[in-house]
Design a protein around this motif. Sequence first.
Motif, PDB file in Angstrom:
ATOM      1  N   PHE A 184      -2.676  -7.575   6.721  1.00  0.00           N
ATOM      2  CA  PHE A 184      -1.415  -7.512   5.982  1.00  0.00           C
ATOM      3  C   PHE A 184      -0.685  -6.214   6.340  1.00  0.00           C
ATOM      4  N   GLY A 185       0.614  -6.249   6.313  1.00  0.00           N
ATOM      5  CA  GLY A 185       1.367  -5.009   6.391  1.00  0.00           C
ATOM      6  C   GLY A 185       1.342  -4.326   5.035  1.00  0.00           C
ATOM      7  N   CYS A 186       1.617  -3.032   5.013  1.00  0.00           N
ATOM      8  CA  CYS A 186       1.574  -2.295   3.746  1.00  0.00           C
ATOM      9  C   CYS A 186       2.994  -2.177   3.178  1.00  0.00           C
ATOM     10  N   PRO A 187       3.239  -2.770   1.997  1.00  0.00           N
ATOM     11  CA  PRO A 187       4.601  -2.750   1.441  1.00  0.00           C
ATOM     12  C   PRO A 187       5.085  -1.350   1.069  1.00  0.00           C
ATOM     13  N   ILE A 188       4.145  -0.416   0.842  1.00  0.00           N
ATOM     14  CA  ILE A 188       4.562   0.910   0.381  1.00  0.00           C
ATOM     15  C   ILE A 188       4.381   1.985   1.463  1.00  0.00           C
ATOM     16  N   ASP A 189       4.006   1.588   2.675  1.00  0.00           N
ATOM     17  CA  ASP A 189       3.815   2.531   3.793  1.00  0.00           C
ATOM     18  C   ASP A 189       2.664   3.509   3.561  1.00  0.00           C
ATOM     19  N   ALA A 190       1.644   3.097   2.809  1.00  0.00           N
ATOM     20  CA  ALA A 190       0.475   3.966   2.660  1.00  0.00           C
ATOM     21  C   ALA A 190      -0.339   4.019   3.942  1.00  0.00           C
ATOM     22  N   LYS A 191      -0.264   2.957   4.761  1.00  0.00           N
ATOM     23  CA  LYS A 191      -0.906   2.987   6.074  1.00  0.00           C
ATOM     24  C   LYS A 191       0.026   3.709   7.053  1.00  0.00           C
ATOM     25  N   SER A 198      -4.796   8.784   0.919  1.00  0.00           N
ATOM     26  CA  SER A 198      -5.509   8.922  -0.356  1.00  0.00           C
ATOM     27  C   SER A 198      -4.689   9.754  -1.338  1.00  0.00           C
ATOM     28  N   VAL A 199      -3.758  10.510  -0.811  1.00  0.00           N
ATOM     29  CA  VAL A 199      -2.806  11.285  -1.615  1.00  0.00           C
ATOM     30  C   VAL A 199      -1.449  11.157  -0.913  1.00  0.00           C
ATOM     31  N   GLU A 200      -0.384  11.581  -1.543  1.00  0.00           N
ATOM     32  CA  GLU A 200       0.910  11.544  -0.867  1.00  0.00           C
ATOM     33  C   GLU A 200       0.844  12.409   0.390  1.00  0.00           C
ATOM     34  N   TYR A 201       1.354  11.854   1.491  1.00  0.00           N
ATOM     35  CA  TYR A 201       1.237  12.549   2.774  1.00  0.00           C
ATOM     36  C   TYR A 201       2.421  12.176   3.644  1.00  0.00           C
ATOM     37  N   ASP A 202       3.041  13.138   4.253  1.00  0.00           N
ATOM     38  CA  ASP A 202       4.139  12.928   5.196  1.00  0.00           C
ATOM     39  C   ASP A 202       5.259  12.094   4.564  1.00  0.00           C
ATOM     40  N   GLY A 203       5.481  12.290   3.283  1.00  0.00           N
ATOM     41  CA  GLY A 203       6.553  11.573   2.597  1.00  0.00           C
ATOM     42  C   GLY A 203       6.212  10.147   2.226  1.00  0.00           C
ATOM     43  N   ARG A 204       4.956   9.729   2.452  1.00  0.00           N
ATOM     44  CA  ARG A 204       4.524   8.383   2.114  1.00  0.00           C
ATOM     45  C   ARG A 204       3.529   8.440   0.954  1.00  0.00           C
ATOM     46  N   PRO A 205       3.512   7.438   0.077  1.00  0.00           N
ATOM     47  CA  PRO A 205       2.683   7.524  -1.135  1.00  0.00           C
ATOM     48  C   PRO A 205       1.211   7.243  -0.862  1.00  0.00           C
ATOM     49  N   ALA A 206       0.382   7.558  -1.844  1.00  0.00           N
ATOM     50  CA  ALA A 206      -1.039   7.204  -1.771  1.00  0.00           C
ATOM     51  C   ALA A 206      -1.199   5.699  -1.931  1.00  0.00           C
ATOM     52  N   CYS A 207      -2.264   5.174  -1.323  1.00  0.00           N
ATOM     53  CA  CYS A 207      -2.593   3.748  -1.442  1.00  0.00           C
ATOM     54  C   CYS A 207      -2.799   3.384  -2.904  1.00  0.00           C
ATOM     55  N   PRO A 210     -11.249  11.483   1.308  1.00  0.00           N
ATOM     56  CA  PRO A 210     -11.385  10.024   1.247  1.00  0.00           C
ATOM     57  C   PRO A 210     -10.751   9.460  -0.019  1.00  0.00           C
ATOM     58  N   GLY A 211     -10.372   8.198   0.062  1.00  0.00           N
ATOM     59  CA  GLY A 211      -9.859   7.501  -1.104  1.00  0.00           C
ATOM     60  C   GLY A 211     -10.991   6.948  -1.953  1.00  0.00           C
ATOM     61  N   PRO A 212     -10.662   6.188  -3.003  1.00  0.00           N
ATOM     62  CA  PRO A 212     -11.698   5.637  -3.887  1.00  0.00           C
ATOM     63  C   PRO A 212     -12.611   4.665  -3.142  1.00  0.00           C
ATOM     64  N   ASP A 213     -13.899   4.663  -3.524  1.00  0.00           N
ATOM     65  CA  ASP A 213     -14.865   3.761  -2.914  1.00  0.00           C
ATOM     66  C   ASP A 213     -14.748   2.366  -3.518  1.00  0.00           C
ATOM     67  N   MET A 214     -14.966   1.345  -2.683  1.00  0.00           N
ATOM     68  CA  MET A 214     -15.126  -0.018  -3.186  1.00  0.00           C
ATOM     69  C   MET A 214     -16.501  -0.124  -3.847  1.00  0.00           C
ATOM     70  N   PHE A 215     -16.566  -0.805  -4.984  1.00  0.00           N
ATOM     71  CA  PHE A 215     -17.870  -1.021  -5.634  1.00  0.00           C
ATOM     72  C   PHE A 215     -18.824  -1.746  -4.692  1.00  0.00           C
ATOM     73  N   CYS A 216     -18.298  -2.773  -4.039  1.00  0.00           N
ATOM     74  CA  CYS A 216     -19.110  -3.567  -3.115  1.00  0.00           C
ATOM     75  C   CYS A 216     -19.726  -2.700  -2.029  1.00  0.00           C
ATOM     76  N   ALA A 217     -18.917  -1.835  -1.427  1.00  0.00           N
ATOM     77  CA  ALA A 217     -19.404  -0.999  -0.334  1.00  0.00           C
ATOM     78  C   ALA A 217     -20.364   0.074  -0.841  1.00  0.00           C
ATOM     79  N   ALA A 218     -20.107   0.603  -2.019  1.00  0.00           N
ATOM     80  CA  ALA A 218     -21.032   1.598  -2.590  1.00  0.00           C
ATOM     81  C   ALA A 218     -22.393   0.958  -2.853  1.00  0.00           C
ATOM     82  N   LEU A 219     -22.382  -0.287  -3.299  1.00  0.00           N
ATOM     83  CA  LEU A 219     -23.628  -1.005  -3.577  1.00  0.00           C
ATOM     84  C   LEU A 219     -24.444  -1.215  -2.302  1.00  0.00           C
ATOM     85  N   THR A 220     -23.809  -1.728  -1.268  1.00  0.00           N
ATOM     86  CA  THR A 220     -24.544  -1.984  -0.020  1.00  0.00           C
ATOM     87  C   THR A 220     -24.895  -0.678   0.701  1.00  0.00           C
TER      88      THR A 220
END
Length: 569
Positions: free
Chosen positions: A224-231, A206-215, A176-186
């Motif tokens: 929104f579309g992802c400008p860096i192709d992390a999605k 969450s890490v570089e994968y398939d030639g695409r960077p981490a978020c 998993p990637g980093p947790d949102m503070f808001c979501a960790a709180l709730t």
Amino acid sequence: MVMDCDAVIVGTGPAGATVAEVLTTAGWSVVMLEKGRNHLLSLDAPFEPLGEVSNDELKLLFRHFLGPDPWLEPRTFRHDETEGDRIHVGDVNNLPSTIGGGGIHADGKLPRFREIDFRIASELAPVDGAELVDWPLDYDELEPYYAEAERVVGVAGDADANPFAAWRSGPYPMPPGPDMFCAALTSDAATQLGYHPYRAPTGVNSVEYDGRPACNNCGFCGYFGCPIDAKGDPVAPLRHALRTGRCDIRPESYATEVLLDSSGRKARGVRYLDADGNAHEVSARHVVLGAGAFETPRLLQRSGVGNADVVGRFLMYHFQTFAMGIFPFRLHAHRGRSVTHLMDDPILPDPAADTAAREAGLPWMRGGIVEHGGASHPITEAIHLSPGEDHTRLMLGSPMRDRMAVFTMQGEDLPQATNRVDLDPHVTDAWGLPAGRVTYSPHRHEIECARHWAPRLEAVMREAGATHTFWATSPALPEHAARRRITNPSPISRHVMGTARMGNDARTSVCDRWQRLHDVDNVLVADSSVFPTGAGYGPTLTIVALAIRAARALADLEPLRSQRQARVP
């Protein structure tokens, strides 16, 4: 006869992109027709991002950059036939119309369905007014395709996090990637009250994968579309297909008709209009429809193809219940990925939900996943805060952006034959084709489920420290609709499913268990139109898994198989 390609695919979203990857990898040539423009990736090697999607709230949320423009492509809506031909013209559940389709704007939550979701009619009592059916396949058959879908898209998650999850044959491809503070709180508050939140599986690197960077956690994920192709969905399968050299993607190509041969039992291709309105035909051995559960039945109805008694019917969304909490401190929910935590508790019956169901005269009650997220971005907040002298002070305090947490329950929507997509008899789009029309009213189950769960979710917000809570639904409950003026009565859910349901009986379904039309077997429907029921989970990963399964069968590839791993005591 020499064909233009082996398969012509209508739509470049998650379904069409997935089928394109499988078929081109198997050596097939494909032509992909996309109604919208291309903002996603270069169609020339090495297929890099075009740099046209950005963190621009006006461009992406208000100016129809990803399409469709509802003035050019109106849809219409009514609750039932007693309201006449329509009560609304404009945006009705519009998903992006662009290369990448609905996948480009999604925030990437990619849960699997559970075992019971494939056999709800066998496992649960019938519900008056709902036409519940089992799927023509089960979870065990689909599991290896779920695993393959997670590998292709690139899903980050914790395989042990959700105590209610179906079995799986292996871990997620990424942690998993980093947790949102808001979501960790709730999530902590939910745990205190006996619920079971978990770190959400997401198709965001969450890490570089398939030639695409981490978020980089910029905060512009959902809508929104992802400008860096992390999605990864759908840029990953599209890029894989293009790299084979056997995929021809044609933007601004509006499919108008599935063409049949003289027998009426076999498709010979697709007719489409180019950006200048010129008509063309693509001939192919197979036609694949991946235009989504709104546009696919519209195309079938225009073409007179498919079981006319069922095409367009059993339209399902997710009935969305929103519980909001205003906090006395900043939550920074507009930063990071849109949602990092989910919980499944409303999907499973507990004594309180069982009691509520009995009191409502229902045999059972099933909600949906609850997304732990935040609220809006600056311009949206500015629009909704009061104008005048206090506006600047309110913006600095940021009650709707920086101090608001939001639960979104994606409640299961029971299938009803009266809920459907058909062709409006009078309204047309800019190309002169009949607009799609939705006729939809939620089942009483969804309404009672929202009434039961909303106060429980508000209690979680208060446990987390919210000083003010409130809730709403989409579509609005009758008692809420009477209190406020609603300009667009259609549900805002973008999870659209079930308008060409699959099944083993050709009289009561449109597609067979391999997603091919019963009456024209070289037409395959790859998108969420084929869902017999909607479950309470986001549909995208199931769309991709089904598309892999159907495309592999079409290409006569070996079925994927997996084994349950032994549980560690």
